[in-house]
Design an enzyme around this catalytic site. Sequence first.
Site, mmCIF file in Angstrom:
data_model
loop_
_atom_site.group_PDB
_atom_site.id
_atom_site.type_symbol
_atom_site.label_atom_id
_atom_site.label_comp_id
_atom_site.label_asym_id
_atom_site.label_seq_id
_atom_site.Cartn_x
_atom_site.Cartn_y
_atom_site.Cartn_z
ATOM 1 N N SER A 83 -6.376 5.165 1.831
ATOM 2 C CA SER A 83 -5.094 5.350 0.694
ATOM 3 C C SER A 83 -5.855 4.773 -0.586
ATOM 4 O O SER A 83 -6.441 3.794 -0.481
ATOM 5 C CB SER A 83 -4.051 4.488 1.492
ATOM 6 O OG SER A 83 -3.071 4.336 0.352
ATOM 7 N N TYR A 96 0.672 -3.488 3.778
ATOM 8 C CA TYR A 96 -0.192 -1.944 3.736
ATOM 9 C C TYR A 96 -1.261 -2.162 2.966
ATOM 10 O O TYR A 96 -2.448 -1.761 3.513
ATOM 11 C CB TYR A 96 0.806 -1.057 3.236
ATOM 12 C CG TYR A 96 0.390 0.431 3.302
ATOM 13 C CD1 TYR A 96 0.263 1.198 3.933
ATOM 14 C CD2 TYR A 96 -0.295 0.817 2.099
ATOM 15 C CE1 TYR A 96 -0.087 2.477 4.281
ATOM 16 C CE2 TYR A 96 -0.770 2.153 1.981
ATOM 17 C CZ TYR A 96 -0.868 3.044 2.912
ATOM 18 O OH TYR A 96 -1.331 4.118 3.225
#
Length: 101
Positions: A83, A96
């Site tokens: 990501s 995250y």
Amino acid sequence: KPEHIQQAVESVSDFVGDKGLYGLFNNAGIGSVTTSRSTAVEYRDFDNYRDVMEVNFFGVVQMTQAFLPMIRKAKGRIVMNASIAGFMGGAWASPYTASKF
């Protein structure tokens, strides 16, 4: 969960047989949800960090280890999909971001 990984390994092994597995695409990811008044680290429940790391980091490692024998047999490849948060994290997404770094 380990039992889900084992089920996946058995299912894929039955399908590919002796040929092995040519590719594994790791794309695990869950976000970080909080019910607190803020998403800042000082208000976040520590279990949220553990949950996100369990899926986004440890899940990828476990999947890779579980499928390695089939990957080696076929001289296959492993692709890791991460990501942009691993390079540039948001101020309010610390669990995250840490899992994708």
